[in-house]
Design an enzyme around this catalytic site. Structure first.
Site, short mmCIF file in Angstrom:
data_model
loop_
_atom_site.label_atom_id
_atom_site.label_comp_id
_atom_site.label_asym_id
_atom_site.label_seq_id
_atom_site.Cartn_x
_atom_site.Cartn_y
_atom_site.Cartn_z
N ARG A 1 0.86 -1.19 0.00
CA ARG A 1 0.00 0.00 0.00
C ARG A 1 0.89 1.24 0.00
NH1 ARG A 1 -1.29 2.70 4.54
NH2 ARG A 1 -1.36 0.91 5.96
N HIS B 1 -3.79 4.13 4.74
CA HIS B 1 -4.84 3.11 4.84
C HIS B 1 -6.14 3.67 4.29
CE1 HIS B 1 -7.12 -0.25 6.43
NE2 HIS B 1 -7.93 0.60 7.01
N TYR C 1 3.94 5.76 11.34
CA TYR C 1 4.31 4.39 11.68
C TYR C 1 5.14 3.69 10.60
CZ TYR C 1 0.16 3.50 8.74
OH TYR C 1 -0.75 3.50 7.71
#
Length: 371
Positions: free
Chosen positions: A267, A271, A280
């Site tokens: 990805r 998200h 993160y």
């Protein structure tokens, strides 16, 4: 039956060494004894069409992000980087095969001839919120993690009872494999030999949790434990994904029951547009995956073979811009119904409880007047 190595995933390079691949990141074709038999009839025109699909989907995805940032959509789930996994697998399906997606399958929707408004209606919160599944042969996007796998197996059981010539296909992410629904779906599918293909798009991140938290071993290794054969492919290789789905469909259409594909991809974006991956995810990891981009490797192959030149690339770029323009126009042209209309059509007959709720909501809305 095939199953992946049970070697633990030590790092990204070790992980990628465990996948079946046809097209290397530099666009070089690689021989593959499992996948090559399913690509013998794929010519240059078909490969160009797959590239075109991926390019258009990437542009649609970018426009969806822009519309959300501009306040036109409440949310958007980007699919940048996952175009090969979606286009490759979906283009191998028949029109009557029924698809049960998660919320990120923009590319799969595109292969089902979704209208421009279909991509944004749900994310805008408009009436209807979806497309007609009887026309697209694709269930509405599913927000509840993994729930669509149960729906797919239920549909596949119907296929069995009706002796229909079709297959159910369900898409989900690596994080969903930790949900009970996915495991229960595989139990039912295996027990009843249901004609369903499970497609796990392992994009390495379940929101902010890396896939190594979900599983220390390849996810495809779980399926054989349910009696389901599996195949682990390079999810950024559109030819590998196309061949893998053909392999899976040969299995299900032969009456051999369910099959599992793990497409190892990445990805590239957040998200959803409500997420900040910089909190993160390491920037170096992102750059490493940019070198494995599904579009650039296909472009390299097509240019090397003389199928893609600057003129063809410009035509594809124009088609992508048209798709984005139509998407934007459809979004901005939608008429949002009045807030109180949400209570219309809930019951066939008058209902006092609903009337009270509607009155309370009307009072709430009135509190904003003049604010």
């Amino acid at each position: 039956m095939m199953s992946p190595s049970i070697t633990p995933i030590a790092d990204t390079e070790a992980d990628l060494a465990l996948v079946e691949q046809v097209l290397a990141p530099d666009g070089t074709r690689r021989a593959n004894t499992i996948l090559d038999p399913f690509l013998r009839d794929v010519d240059s025109a078909q490969m160009l069409a797959l590239y075109r699909d991926m390019a258009v989907v990437r542009r649609i995805d970018a426009e969806g992000v822009a519309l959300q940032r501009q306040g036109q959509l409440g949310l958007w789930a980007p699919c940048q980087g996952q175009e090969a996994a979606q286009i490759g697998t979906a283009r191998a399906l028949r029109p009557n095969d029924m698809i049960f997606p998660s919320y990120r399958e923009t590319g799969v929707m595109y292969t089902r001839n979704a209208a421009p408004g279909d991509f944004v209606r749900m994310w805008r919160g408009e009436e209807g919120a979806a497309y007609d599944p009887s026309v697209t042969h694709m269930a509405p996007l599913q927000i509840i993690i993994g729930a669509q796998t149960l729906h797919a197996v239920g549909y596949a059981l119907g296929i069995l009872h009706e002796h229909a010539d079709e297959t159910a296909v369900t898409y989900f992410g690596d994080g969903a494999t930790s949900q009970g629904d996915v495991n229960e779906a595989m139990i039912f599918a295996s027990s009843y030999r249901a004609p369903v293909v499970f497609v796990c798009q392992n994009n390495h991140w379940a929101i902010s949790e890396p896939v190594t938290v979900q599983s220390q071993y390849p996810i495809a290794g779980r399926a054989p434990g349910f009696g389901i054969p599996s195949l682990r492919v390079d999810g950024n290789d559109v030819l590998a994904c196309f061949a893998a789905m053909r392999w899976a469909l040969e299995h299900t259409r032969s009456g051999n029951g369910p099959v599992f594909i793990e497409a190892v991809t990445y990805r590239m974006g957040p998200h959803t547009t409500a997420d900040d991956p910089t909190r993160y995810r390491d920037a170096d990891e992102l750059e490493a995956w940019r070198a494995r981009d599904p579009l650039t490797r296909m472009e390299a192959l097509l240019r090397r073979d003389g199928v893609l030149d600057d003129a063809v690339a410009e035509e594809i770029h124009g088609a992508a811009d048209v798709a984005a323009r139509d998407l934007r126009a459809a979004c901005l042209g939608m008429t949002t119904r009045e807030p109180l209309a949400v209570f219309d059509g809930v019951y066939a007959a008058p209902h006092s409880g609903l009337d009270e709720q509607k009155a309370a909501y009307a009072q709430y809305l009135a509190s904003f007047e003049g604010a």
